[in-house]
Enzyme design. Structure first.
Site, PDB file in Angstrom:
ATOM      1  N   ASN A 185      -6.491  -5.143  -5.264  1.00 31.32           N
ATOM      2  CA  ASN A 185      -7.640  -4.493  -4.632  1.00 31.32           C
ATOM      3  C   ASN A 185      -7.516  -2.972  -4.553  1.00 31.32           C
ATOM      4  O   ASN A 185      -8.531  -2.275  -4.549  1.00 31.32           O
ATOM      5  CB  ASN A 185      -7.774  -5.083  -3.215  1.00 31.32           C
ATOM      6  CG  ASN A 185      -8.532  -4.194  -2.279  1.00 31.32           C
ATOM      7  OD1 ASN A 185      -9.761  -4.161  -2.285  1.00 31.32           O
ATOM      8  ND2 ASN A 185      -7.804  -3.428  -1.452  1.00 31.32           N
ATOM      9  N   TYR A 213     -14.299   6.235 -12.978  1.00 31.79           N
ATOM     10  CA  TYR A 213     -14.367   5.058 -12.096  1.00 31.79           C
ATOM     11  C   TYR A 213     -15.086   3.912 -12.813  1.00 31.79           C
ATOM     12  O   TYR A 213     -14.612   2.777 -12.823  1.00 31.79           O
ATOM     13  CB  TYR A 213     -15.094   5.438 -10.798  1.00 31.79           C
ATOM     14  CG  TYR A 213     -15.094   4.354  -9.735  1.00 31.79           C
ATOM     15  CD1 TYR A 213     -13.980   4.156  -8.916  1.00 31.79           C
ATOM     16  CD2 TYR A 213     -16.206   3.538  -9.524  1.00 31.79           C
ATOM     17  CE1 TYR A 213     -13.978   3.166  -7.924  1.00 31.79           C
ATOM     18  CE2 TYR A 213     -16.217   2.553  -8.541  1.00 31.79           C
ATOM     19  CZ  TYR A 213     -15.105   2.380  -7.745  1.00 31.79           C
ATOM     20  OH  TYR A 213     -15.105   1.409  -6.766  1.00 31.79           O
ATOM     21  N   ASP A 254       0.856  -1.195   0.000  1.00 33.30           N
ATOM     22  CA  ASP A 254       0.000   0.000   0.000  1.00 33.30           C
ATOM     23  C   ASP A 254       0.891   1.245   0.000  1.00 33.30           C
ATOM     24  O   ASP A 254       2.066   1.167   0.368  1.00 33.30           O
ATOM     25  CB  ASP A 254      -0.912   0.005   1.251  1.00 33.30           C
ATOM     26  CG  ASP A 254      -2.194   0.813   1.046  1.00 33.30           C
ATOM     27  OD1 ASP A 254      -2.102   2.021   0.798  1.00 33.30           O
ATOM     28  OD2 ASP A 254      -3.289   0.236   1.119  1.00 33.30           O
ATOM     29  N   THR A 264     -16.395   1.019   4.332  1.00 32.79           N
ATOM     30  CA  THR A 264     -14.941   1.238   4.423  1.00 32.79           C
ATOM     31  C   THR A 264     -14.675   2.745   4.431  1.00 32.79           C
ATOM     32  O   THR A 264     -15.594   3.550   4.261  1.00 32.79           O
ATOM     33  CB  THR A 264     -14.224   0.643   3.191  1.00 32.79           C
ATOM     34  OG1 THR A 264     -14.619   1.394   2.038  1.00 32.79           O
ATOM     35  CG2 THR A 264     -14.564  -0.826   2.982  1.00 32.79           C
ATOM     36  N   LYS A 311     -13.441   0.374 -13.803  1.00 32.70           N
ATOM     37  CA  LYS A 311     -13.940  -0.875 -13.198  1.00 32.70           C
ATOM     38  C   LYS A 311     -14.496  -1.823 -14.267  1.00 32.70           C
ATOM     39  O   LYS A 311     -14.364  -3.036 -14.140  1.00 32.70           O
ATOM     40  CB  LYS A 311     -14.987  -0.561 -12.130  1.00 32.70           C
ATOM     41  CG  LYS A 311     -14.387   0.135 -10.892  1.00 32.70           C
ATOM     42  CD  LYS A 311     -13.347  -0.737 -10.199  1.00 32.70           C
ATOM     43  CE  LYS A 311     -12.827  -0.132  -8.911  1.00 32.70           C
ATOM     44  NZ  LYS A 311     -11.817  -0.983  -8.246  1.00 32.70           N
TER      45      LYS A 311
HETATM   46  N1  LIG Z   1     -16.218   0.265  -0.467  1.00 31.87           N
HETATM   47  C1  LIG Z   1     -17.041  -0.004  -1.451  1.00 31.87           C
HETATM   48  O1  LIG Z   1     -18.253   0.176  -1.323  1.00 31.87           O
HETATM   49  C2  LIG Z   1     -16.520  -0.559  -2.749  1.00 31.87           C
HETATM   50  C3  LIG Z   1     -17.481  -0.983  -3.692  1.00 31.87           C
HETATM   51  C4  LIG Z   1     -17.049  -1.524  -4.901  1.00 31.87           C
HETATM   52  C5  LIG Z   1     -15.697  -1.631  -5.155  1.00 31.87           C
HETATM   53  N2  LIG Z   1     -14.793  -1.211  -4.227  1.00 31.87           N
HETATM   54  C6  LIG Z   1     -13.367  -1.364  -4.562  1.00 31.87           C
HETATM   55  O2  LIG Z   1     -12.737  -2.111  -3.558  1.00 31.87           O
HETATM   56  C7  LIG Z   1     -11.362  -1.727  -3.479  1.00 31.87           C
HETATM   57  C8  LIG Z   1     -11.019  -1.414  -2.025  1.00 31.87           C
HETATM   58  O3  LIG Z   1     -11.832  -0.326  -1.611  1.00 31.87           O
HETATM   59  P1  LIG Z   1     -12.086   0.061  -0.097  1.00 31.87           P
HETATM   60  O4  LIG Z   1     -13.513   0.430  -0.015  1.00 31.87           O
HETATM   61  O5  LIG Z   1     -11.522  -0.964   0.806  1.00 31.87           O
HETATM   62  O6  LIG Z   1     -11.253   1.421  -0.052  1.00 31.87           O
HETATM   63  P2  LIG Z   1     -10.233   2.036   1.006  1.00 31.87           P
HETATM   64  O7  LIG Z   1     -10.081   3.459   0.614  1.00 31.87           O
HETATM   65  O8  LIG Z   1     -10.645   1.683   2.379  1.00 31.87           O
HETATM   66  O9  LIG Z   1      -8.888   1.237   0.667  1.00 31.87           O
HETATM   67  C9  LIG Z   1      -8.207   1.445  -0.539  1.00 31.87           C
HETATM   68  C10 LIG Z   1      -6.728   1.255  -0.273  1.00 31.87           C
HETATM   69  O10 LIG Z   1      -6.016   1.424  -1.517  1.00 31.87           O
HETATM   70  C11 LIG Z   1      -4.835   2.154  -1.244  1.00 31.87           C
HETATM   71  N3  LIG Z   1      -4.342   2.813  -2.458  1.00 31.87           N
HETATM   72  C12 LIG Z   1      -4.922   3.827  -3.144  1.00 31.87           C
HETATM   73  N4  LIG Z   1      -4.142   4.192  -4.169  1.00 31.87           N
HETATM   74  C13 LIG Z   1      -3.045   3.392  -4.134  1.00 31.87           C
HETATM   75  C14 LIG Z   1      -1.874   3.287  -4.930  1.00 31.87           C
HETATM   76  N5  LIG Z   1      -1.663   4.099  -5.978  1.00 31.87           N
HETATM   77  N6  LIG Z   1      -0.957   2.361  -4.616  1.00 31.87           N
HETATM   78  C15 LIG Z   1      -1.143   1.539  -3.549  1.00 31.87           C
HETATM   79  N7  LIG Z   1      -2.222   1.590  -2.757  1.00 31.87           N
HETATM   80  C16 LIG Z   1      -3.161   2.518  -3.047  1.00 31.87           C
HETATM   81  C17 LIG Z   1      -5.239   3.154  -0.174  1.00 31.87           C
HETATM   82  O11 LIG Z   1      -4.111   3.680   0.525  1.00 31.87           O
HETATM   83  C18 LIG Z   1      -6.159   2.313   0.708  1.00 31.87           C
HETATM   84  O12 LIG Z   1      -5.445   1.664   1.738  1.00 31.87           O
HETATM   85  C19 LIG Z   1     -11.191  -0.546  -4.432  1.00 31.87           C
HETATM   86  O13 LIG Z   1     -10.643  -1.005  -5.649  1.00 31.87           O
HETATM   87  C20 LIG Z   1     -12.613  -0.054  -4.627  1.00 31.87           C
HETATM   88  O14 LIG Z   1     -12.775   0.617  -5.844  1.00 31.87           O
HETATM   89  C21 LIG Z   1     -15.163  -0.680  -3.036  1.00 31.87           C
END
Ligand SMILES: NC(=O)c1ccc[n+]([C@@H]2O[C@H](COP(=O)([O-])OP(=O)(O)OC[C@H]3O[C@@H](n4cnc5c(N)ncnc54)[C@H](O)[C@@H]3O)[C@@H](O)[C@H]2O)c1
Length: 263
Positions: free
Chosen positions: A104, A168, A51, A203, A172
């Site tokens: 992720n 986005y 990360d 989250t 995706k």
């Molecule tokens: N939370 C939701 O409702 C949801 C829904 C659909 C999809 N998602 C997807 O799930 C995944 C995780 O999301 P989340 O909700 O846990 O988000 P989050 O913001 O809690 O976690 C995302 C993590 O990615 C890291 N990150 C961002 N850019 C980065 C980079 N360039 N290099 C390395 N790390 C990086 C951040 O530091 C963070 O720790 C994402 O791809 C998001 O698009 C989330």
């Protein structure tokens, strides 16, 4: 699941193919990535967490170790190919192999409509959410091909249906296309590639998306037929299943885990 949403369940299933294996999880400092890293650790895999958020990422590794697992935190901006390559080399140097990867890490989009979106913002979102998955896979695949294994990319409900947030949504959808195409390229090998498409999950990303207000949260909960947000551990469960031998005939699948949101 406790009332505050913390997951204190023991794994519902004990898979047989995780012992002595090594998993790599990006975006593991938070949310779905952290839950997935913990789930791999609970199944007996060594886990490398990657990360840009170094302190929280280290904390994820410590949480795994506190539970008796093996973990290593690496700092990695997955928009930079040299950093991704270095993270995978560190993984193999430290643990001798790579078996599973969960790509992720991701960023969300603000409220801008397509004509309002800066070029740079488009690049930031697509570079992270799509190109970052490509760069990760490019580095992970040669290492996983040595012994076989699985990759699970995290897409979104916005990867299978329209979403107001075009960078986005495009990224995706791209993750689903990348997953399906790559899955076919390696179909005759011991590497299976799949995606998970989460619905609304509680989250930090969702906190930012909703402004972390009661009304903002209720607005997104209203989109969920189950009447609640998902817990990150419920997405991790799907990732683990797709990596397990129980999914040995599953590849190129975009598994929707969304409380019925897109049904
Ligand atoms: N939370 C939701 O409702 C949801 C829904 C659909 C999809 N998602 C997807 O799930 C995944 C995780 O999301 P989340 O909700 O846990 O988000 P989050 O913001 O809690 O976690 C995302 C993590 O990615 C890291 N990150 C961002 N850019 C980065 C980079 N360039 N290099 C390395 N790390 C990086 C951040 O530091 C963070 O720790 C994402 O791809 C998001 O698009 C989330």
């Amino acid at each position: 699941m406790t009332e505050d949403g913390e997951d204190r369940r023991q794994p519902a299933v004990a898979y047989r193919n995780f012992d002595d294996k090594v998993a790599f999880v990006t975006g593991a400092a938070s949310g779905i990535g952290r839950a997935t890293a913990l789930a791999f650790g609970r199944q007996g895999a060594s886990v490398v967490v990657a990360d840009v958020a170094e302190d929280d990422n280290r904390e994820t590794a410590e949480l795994i170790e506190d539970e008796g697992g093996r973990a290593l935190a690496v700092s990695c901006d997955l928009r930079k190919s040299e950093e991704v390559q270095a993270a995978i080399e560190t993984t193999v140097d430290e643990f001798g192999r790579l078996d599973f990867a969960c790509n992720n890490a991701g960023v969300e989009q603000g409220p801008e409509k397509t004509h309002e979106l800066d070029d740079d913002e488009w690049d930031r979102i697509v570079d992270t959410d799509l190109r970052g998955v490509f760069l990760s896979m490019k580095c992970e695949i040669p290492a996983i091909l040595d012994g076989g294994g699985a990759i699970v990319n995290i897409s979104s409900g916005a990867g299978i249906s329209g979403f107001p947030g075009s960078a986005y949504g495009a990224a995706k959808h791209g993750v689903v296309g990348l997953t399906r195409s790559a899955a076919l390229e390696y179909a005759e090998t011991d590497l299976r590639i799949n995606a998970v498409c989460p619905g609304i999950v509680d989250t930090s990303m969702m906190d930012r998306f909703t402004g972390d207000t009661e009304e903002g949260r209720q607005e997104v909960i209203d989109q969920e037929p189950v009447g609640r947000m998902g817990n990150p551990a419920e997405i991790a469960d799907a990732v683990l299943w797709l990596c397990s031998d129980a999914a040995s005939f599953v590849l190129g699948h975009a598994m929707v885990v969304d409380g019925g949101q897109t049904v």
